[in-house]
Design a protein around this motif. Sequence first.
Motif, short mmCIF file in Angstrom:
data_model
loop_
_atom_site.label_atom_id
_atom_site.label_comp_id
_atom_site.label_asym_id
_atom_site.label_seq_id
_atom_site.Cartn_x
_atom_site.Cartn_y
_atom_site.Cartn_z
N GLY A 124 14.92 -1.25 -6.78
CA GLY A 124 14.78 -0.43 -5.30
C GLY A 124 13.61 -0.97 -4.76
O GLY A 124 13.58 -0.67 -3.43
N GLU A 125 12.45 -1.50 -5.06
CA GLU A 125 11.63 -1.40 -4.42
C GLU A 125 12.49 -2.47 -2.88
O GLU A 125 11.34 -2.95 -2.39
CB GLU A 125 10.22 -2.64 -5.21
CG GLU A 125 9.57 -1.24 -6.18
CD GLU A 125 10.72 -1.30 -7.25
OE1 GLU A 125 9.89 -0.93 -8.84
OE2 GLU A 125 11.53 -2.10 -7.59
N ASP A 126 12.45 -3.16 -3.50
CA ASP A 126 13.07 -4.69 -2.67
C ASP A 126 13.93 -4.38 -1.42
O ASP A 126 13.74 -4.56 -0.44
CB ASP A 126 13.40 -6.19 -2.95
CG ASP A 126 13.20 -7.54 -2.34
OD1 ASP A 126 14.14 -7.67 -1.66
OD2 ASP A 126 12.33 -7.87 -2.35
N ASN A 127 14.32 -2.70 -1.49
CA ASN A 127 15.29 -2.07 -0.54
C ASN A 127 14.27 -0.89 0.33
O ASN A 127 15.68 -0.24 1.22
CB ASN A 127 16.67 -1.36 -1.19
CG ASN A 127 17.59 -2.51 -1.44
OD1 ASN A 127 17.33 -3.26 -2.82
ND2 ASN A 127 18.58 -3.27 -0.21
N GLU B 107 14.55 -1.18 4.01
CA GLU B 107 16.17 0.17 4.73
C GLU B 107 16.38 1.12 3.52
O GLU B 107 17.52 0.99 3.55
CB GLU B 107 17.06 -1.14 4.54
CG GLU B 107 16.66 -2.56 5.57
CD GLU B 107 17.73 -3.72 5.43
OE1 GLU B 107 17.47 -3.92 4.64
OE2 GLU B 107 16.97 -3.82 6.99
N ALA B 108 15.44 1.39 3.79
CA ALA B 108 15.88 2.57 1.82
C ALA B 108 16.48 3.60 2.67
O ALA B 108 17.41 4.03 1.52
CB ALA B 108 14.18 3.28 2.18
N THR B 109 16.96 3.62 4.29
CA THR B 109 17.82 4.28 4.81
C THR B 109 19.93 4.10 4.06
O THR B 109 20.44 4.96 4.38
CB THR B 109 18.43 4.82 5.81
OG1 THR B 109 18.30 3.99 6.72
CG2 THR B 109 17.40 5.64 6.02
N ASP B 110 19.22 2.84 3.60
CA ASP B 110 21.09 2.12 3.27
C ASP B 110 21.15 2.41 1.89
O ASP B 110 22.31 2.31 1.10
CB ASP B 110 21.79 1.02 4.31
CG ASP B 110 21.25 1.14 5.05
OD1 ASP B 110 20.96 1.53 6.10
OD2 ASP B 110 21.15 -0.29 6.06
N TYR B 111 20.27 2.82 0.75
CA TYR B 111 20.35 2.60 0.21
C TYR B 111 21.30 3.80 -1.32
O TYR B 111 22.40 3.56 -2.02
CB TYR B 111 18.80 2.93 -1.43
CG TYR B 111 18.44 2.76 -2.14
CD1 TYR B 111 18.67 1.02 -2.72
CD2 TYR B 111 18.77 2.96 -3.47
CE1 TYR B 111 18.47 0.22 -3.97
CE2 TYR B 111 18.91 2.67 -4.80
CZ TYR B 111 19.29 1.27 -4.73
OH TYR B 111 18.82 0.36 -6.26
N ASP B 112 21.41 4.60 -0.64
CA ASP B 112 22.10 6.04 -1.02
C ASP B 112 23.94 5.77 -1.17
O ASP B 112 24.66 5.86 -1.15
CB ASP B 112 22.01 7.42 -0.18
CG ASP B 112 22.21 7.06 0.98
OD1 ASP B 112 22.29 6.16 1.78
OD2 ASP B 112 22.64 8.64 1.89
N VAL C 200 11.86 8.18 0.77
CA VAL C 200 13.07 8.41 1.57
C VAL C 200 14.33 6.77 0.07
O VAL C 200 15.11 7.93 0.18
CB VAL C 200 13.64 7.42 2.34
CG1 VAL C 200 15.39 7.08 3.14
CG2 VAL C 200 12.70 7.82 3.81
N LEU C 201 13.42 6.21 -0.45
CA LEU C 201 14.71 5.51 -1.46
C LEU C 201 14.72 6.15 -2.61
O LEU C 201 15.51 5.85 -3.45
CB LEU C 201 14.24 4.40 -1.53
CG LEU C 201 14.90 3.38 -2.98
CD1 LEU C 201 14.49 1.56 -1.45
CD2 LEU C 201 14.18 3.08 -4.24
N ARG C 202 13.61 7.36 -2.93
CA ARG C 202 13.44 7.75 -4.26
C ARG C 202 14.91 8.82 -3.97
O ARG C 202 15.77 9.65 -4.90
CB ARG C 202 12.27 8.59 -4.56
CG ARG C 202 11.05 7.32 -4.89
CD ARG C 202 10.10 8.14 -5.60
NE ARG C 202 8.93 7.56 -5.20
CZ ARG C 202 7.75 7.33 -4.86
NH1 ARG C 202 7.65 8.01 -3.63
NH2 ARG C 202 6.99 6.60 -4.85
#
Length: 649
Positions: free
Chosen positions: A434-437, A440-445, A488-490
């Motif tokens: 996840g660190e590498d995303n 663009e954290a808002t796309d991770y979900d 946001v990614l969490r």
Amino acid sequence: MKLLLKIIPLLFVVSSIHISQAQISASKVFTDHMVLQRKADIPVWGNAKAGTKITVELNQQKQSAYANADGQWQIDLPALPAGGPYILNIYENESTSPTVSFKDVLIGDVWLASGQSNMEWQVQQAMNADEEIKNADYPQIRFLKVEHAKEMEPQAEIKNGKWKAIDPASVKDFSAVAYYFSRKIYTDINVPLGIIQSTWGGTPVEAWTSREQLLSSSVIRDRVTANDTITTDHIEKDSLDLIKFWELVYNPHNGTEKSIPKRNYNDSDWPTVAMPITIKNWDVPPYEGMVWLRKNIDLPKSMTEKDLTINLGHPELNYSLYFNGTEICKNVWNAEPKHSYTIPEKAVRKGKNTIAVRIAYLWGGGGFNPPAEEMYITDNKSNISLNGEWKYKKDLEPTIPTIMNYHRYSSYLYNGMINPVIPYAIKGFIWYQGEDNVKEATDYDKLFPLLINDWRIRWQQGYLPFIYVQLANYMNRKQEPSESDWAVLREAQTKTLTQPNTGMACIIDIGEAETIHPLNKQEVGRRLALLAENMVYGKQVQAYGPMFKNYSLEEGKVIIEFTETADGLSISKNSDKLKGFAIAGKDRQWHWAEAEIKENQVIVYSPQVSEPKAVRYNWADNPEGNLINSSGLPTVPFRTDNWPTVNQK
């Protein structure tokens, strides 16, 4: 795309290897010492001459099939209980002597461990490495470490890898998280454990997802097709450049190591820089390459004629340290927080002494990081600080090549490191990435569930358990509530729990501000194992910390209710006051809040917010929240609002 959709796994997309007469082979994922999945059909596959009859035998069970026109074969052996060791034999046509045999085969549970560097981080790099390696004697825990491979098309074979039993010689190179996970499961469940480790640091989730699945999403479709101009020539050149890259990083060139570390070297024309320093404030980045640093110190007579200790504080990784021309250490990816070394008496001089460091400046980092008080030289009686001015010089060695990092491209790792192990029967997945995303954290979900569904569809074993790690706390702690890509990614990771048969290990309390690779991998593995034991093995263990349930507003206060409280909420040790809660009114301005525990609720308020509308907890890069349950597990970060966050319009 539904899981029940029947598809053909992309096992043999690449052209078949020519198989000569009287020759058969099994996939490279099958080797001596492997673990095969218990209580499930056991697929075994490989290559042979078209039409060849293949018979596979395991524990007196025999099944046969014929190689197809492309020379591919697959046989599904019937399910077996845990046990072994056995011999797996493969026969050609009607031969009574096996053409291929694999010995010391165990039947147990197999987990696929994947993700980026925190899953790849080795036992020898993590906390208490020496003791853990010495005590690693678990012959019924086996690892298959899949060799790195970036490929434009799905491959039938892994590049390399052999199953190995856990012992002090083998364990040091394996994933620390996966090892500590498997050790707890094995100890508690008492069945053989196999780990297929397929990991690569610095990689986004889309690199591990198939092209077909990514193209189904508008979030990433354009990025996937933008790579269609890449050719195998590009990748081959990048691979050669990568070899050259690390050769230049690890080995001094132009004779620099013979002259620059000496006391009499003339560095009068070198510029100076104050160390330690936050790297973005220095003029070297975005320079990428090797930098030499020098500092002269005066030692009193009282510090001579004895060994000394030098502490470099928090240097960037990959460096060599010299003292008066003597090489003291060569550090390659050692992430220990204390970089302390002995300077032998014979290298020490009265008066002027010269410290030289050859250090890699990579990916925007380099030099020595704060705090200054951790940089010093000592005889255990008195210290001499090493902060302040250092001389530095770049461009003394060959320019390192620019790496395109094709291992980060969409689907390239799926093609080379996941597709080749399908359909090896497994118990489930563990994932740390996840660190590498984050950028663009808002796309991770959207992207993370794509991967989960993709893998489950490919394996065709139903809703296989997918257990993952939420990102740890990291970076400097901010004084006031603020927005955070990491938060946001969490949150995206928490939302992914809506996917069936998923579990998330929260480690928001064991990260480290200075390093993206927290060393306490033992606890990460333990928390993943708690989830597995609860979800998969039917053990009644508390696997989660408190989780937000709902909230209500009452006379200027916000009442938060939680699930997973075990025997009650409490404050973690060494604290007497709840921290980490922020509160806001309709103006959406956040303020740190007061918070009190009342049974399974937390009451949140602030004199600065008379009419609160929302609460956030541990919404930060490196939060300091301390709410736990009776099992000592931390509360999963949350927010009650749905207001736009970082990178959202």
